[in-house]
Design a protein around this motif. Structure first.
Motif, mmCIF file in Angstrom:
data_model
loop_
_atom_site.group_PDB
_atom_site.id
_atom_site.type_symbol
_atom_site.label_atom_id
_atom_site.label_comp_id
_atom_site.label_asym_id
_atom_site.label_seq_id
_atom_site.Cartn_x
_atom_site.Cartn_y
_atom_site.Cartn_z
ATOM 1 N N PRO A 325 -147.847 -23.058 -16.540
ATOM 2 C CA PRO A 325 -147.979 -24.444 -17.019
ATOM 3 C C PRO A 325 -148.542 -24.545 -18.426
ATOM 4 O O PRO A 325 -148.249 -25.517 -19.132
ATOM 5 N N ASP A 326 -149.355 -23.582 -18.870
ATOM 6 C CA ASP A 326 -149.856 -23.662 -20.242
ATOM 7 C C ASP A 326 -148.735 -23.438 -21.249
ATOM 8 O O ASP A 326 -148.725 -24.048 -22.326
ATOM 9 N N LEU A 327 -147.770 -22.571 -20.899
ATOM 10 C CA LEU A 327 -146.604 -22.396 -21.767
ATOM 11 C C LEU A 327 -145.741 -23.657 -21.772
ATOM 12 O O LEU A 327 -145.235 -24.078 -22.821
ATOM 13 N N LEU A 328 -145.604 -24.271 -20.602
ATOM 14 C CA LEU A 328 -144.857 -25.526 -20.528
ATOM 15 C C LEU A 328 -145.551 -26.621 -21.331
ATOM 16 O O LEU A 328 -144.890 -27.391 -22.048
ATOM 17 N N ARG A 329 -146.868 -26.679 -21.242
ATOM 18 C CA ARG A 329 -147.608 -27.705 -21.976
ATOM 19 C C ARG A 329 -147.420 -27.541 -23.482
ATOM 20 O O ARG A 329 -147.200 -28.526 -24.209
#
Length: 504
Positions: A325-329
């Motif tokens: 999710p941090d990459l998606l964010r």
């Protein structure tokens, strides 16, 4: 050492650990996914991040799912991340308010002077997301005497109805500030949701590590307790033998030293257990959000058996790039920057607006004014452009730099994720191998301790060597426990690195 009842509790900690290593835990992967070791005590997958309050108290053994449920239900840091999501939802609502219809009214009355008249104008203007098109409709009335230069302000007795539209042909057509704000707010809400997911994954990883550390310290304390009980049981027998004169008094002193040394080790182990329980309590809360410190009676009997690590690390890395999710964010932040970039490029173009309007008077019209008050159809073109374009060019330069900055951070984050996954995988493989080696070491140390006890009972050895062999066996058990704890902590690290939750 012998395995019959005459053995006074020798190395019961080893039996405790060996008995708890029953069935291995495996995870059935979904189609197209890489199988990773599952949490030791898995629970059914949940659709919501937070499902109801955590129980006020736990009876019996405290399992990892209990801790994960508490994290998902009551953790303050997760609540803070949820409030950021609420903020993003509010920002999205505010951005959509840019397309709310706007009501304007204006009234004017001139009671003194050469031209006494009154005017009233009301208009509703509706922006739309259709290529920046704006629609408007209004009604105005102007009664009294008007000068010739202002004669168009005069209306029939029923006033004038009008309707029109304004269409931007260049700047404001493909994109404008309103549509950009709505898009940015929608992306921001997705980014806040990704941040919430990332926070939950990290909190679950931290909670799992704290839980397995607590289990480790509890089992290590059990080993020290059994080792102390062994020396105390032997001490009673030695005192009887010394009183009978069959054993030298120095053997009793040596065993008493062992009792004191093992007692000190037990005190240190109990202190470590207290610290681990307090660290775990940061993630363990009741239904009111208050911390719950787990007690020694809630410790499990041992570690679950480790499962074999997966083989395809490259597939895990690819999966992590899709899940994290941090990459998606960060990718969503790049999308926000691209929206600003698109808006900045459009704002360099000249502002050319095409307007069309139709107006009709209602009611009685003085015959003198008939020519002046027809049905009007008006078209107009408006051109506007600041000549240096410094603001537009500066905004575009800033937007380009922001997109480039985020893309560089994305490349670094992808590399960091790959390194993090590979490091966690290496730790998992090493811990799994250490468990196997530690088990062999425990077996060898136990056999040596049993043999040394047999020699002591036959008079071929001294209590010093017996204590050394027993201590070596206990140390081997401690190493096995540490390897098991490292394995389960590595499972938590690898699943978090791959973007997978522990609690569902």
């Amino acid at each position: 050492m012998r395995r019959d009842r005459r053995r006074p509790g020798a190395l019961v900690g080893a039996a405790l650990v060996a008995g708890c290593l029953g069935a291995s835990v495996a995870r059935a992967g979904q189609p197209g996914e890489v199988d990773l070791p599952a949490p030791a005590a898995s629970e059914p997958a949940r659709t919501n991040m937070r499902e109801g309050p955590a129980p006020a108290a736990w009876g019996g053994t405290l399992d990892l799912p209990d801790v994960l449920r508490s994290v998902a239900a009551e953790h303050p840091q997760l609540e803070a991340a949820e409030q950021r999501l609420r903020q993003a939802e509010g920002a999205e609502m505010a951005a959509r308010g840019g397309f709310d219809p706007v009501l304007r009214m204006r009234g004017q009355y001139i009671p003194l002077g050469g031209y006494k008249n009154g005017r009233f104008d009301v208009e509703v203007r509706q922006p739309t997301p259709l290529y920046g098109l704006q629609l408007y409709a209004g009604w105005r009335v102007g009664l009294g005497k008007f000068p010739l230069y202002d004669y168009r302000a005069k209306t029939a007795s029923g006033g004038e109805l009008r309707a029109g539209a304004v269409l931007p042909l260049w700047q404001g057509g493909p994109i404008d500030r309103r549509r950009a704000d709505v898009r940015i707010a929608a992306i921001g809400k997705d980014a806040a949701r990704a941040e919430l997911e990332a926070r939950l994954i990290e909190l679950e990883r931290t909670a799992a590590r704290a839980y397995w550390t607590w289990v480790l310290t509890g089992l290590r304390r059990a080993v020290e307790q059994q080792l102390l009980e062994l020396a105390e049981t032997r001490d009673a027998g030695l005192q009887r033998q010394i009183a009978a004169g069959s054993v030298p008094a120095v053997e009793g002193l040596d065993n008493r030293r062992a009792v004191l040394d093992r007692g000190a080790r037990l005190v240190a182990a109990e202190r470590n257990l207290q610290q681990a329980a307090l660290a775990l309590a940061r993630h363990l809360r009741d239904g009111d959000g208050q911390m719950v410190v787990p007690g020694p009676s809630q410790l499990p009997s041992g570690f679950p058996a480790p499962a074999r690590p997966p083989d395809d690390i490259d597939a895990i890395v690819e999966d992590a790039w899709q899940r994290r999710p941090d990459l998606l964010r960060l990718s969503l932040q790049r999308e926000i920057a691209r929206v600003e970039q698109k808006l900045a490029r459009n704002n360099r173009a000249p502002k050319i607006d095409l307007e069309a309007m139709v107006a009709k008077d209602l009611g009685f019209v003085d015959p003198v004014d008939q020519v002046l008050l027809p049905t009007d159809v008006v078209t107009a073109v408006t051109f506007e452009m600041p000549l240096p374009l410094r603001q537009a060019r500066g905004n575009l330069r800033r937007a380009d730099a922001e997109v480039a900055r985020i893309e560089a951070e994305l490349r670094f984050l992808r590399d960091s994720i790959a390194a993090e996954v590979r490091d966690a995988y290496a730790a998992l493989v090493a811990a799994h191998a250490r468990v196997e080696l530690a088990r062999a070491q425990v077996d060898a140390a136990r056999q040596l301790a049993e043999a040394e006890r047999t020699r002591f009972q036959r008079g071929d050895s001294t209590l010093l060597f017996v204590n050394l062999r027993e201590q070596a066996a206990a140390d081997a058990q401690q190493l096995e426990l540490e390897a098991l704890a490292d394995y389960h902590r590595a499972v938590a690290d690898l699943r978090a690195a791959a973007g997978l939750r522990l609690g569902g």
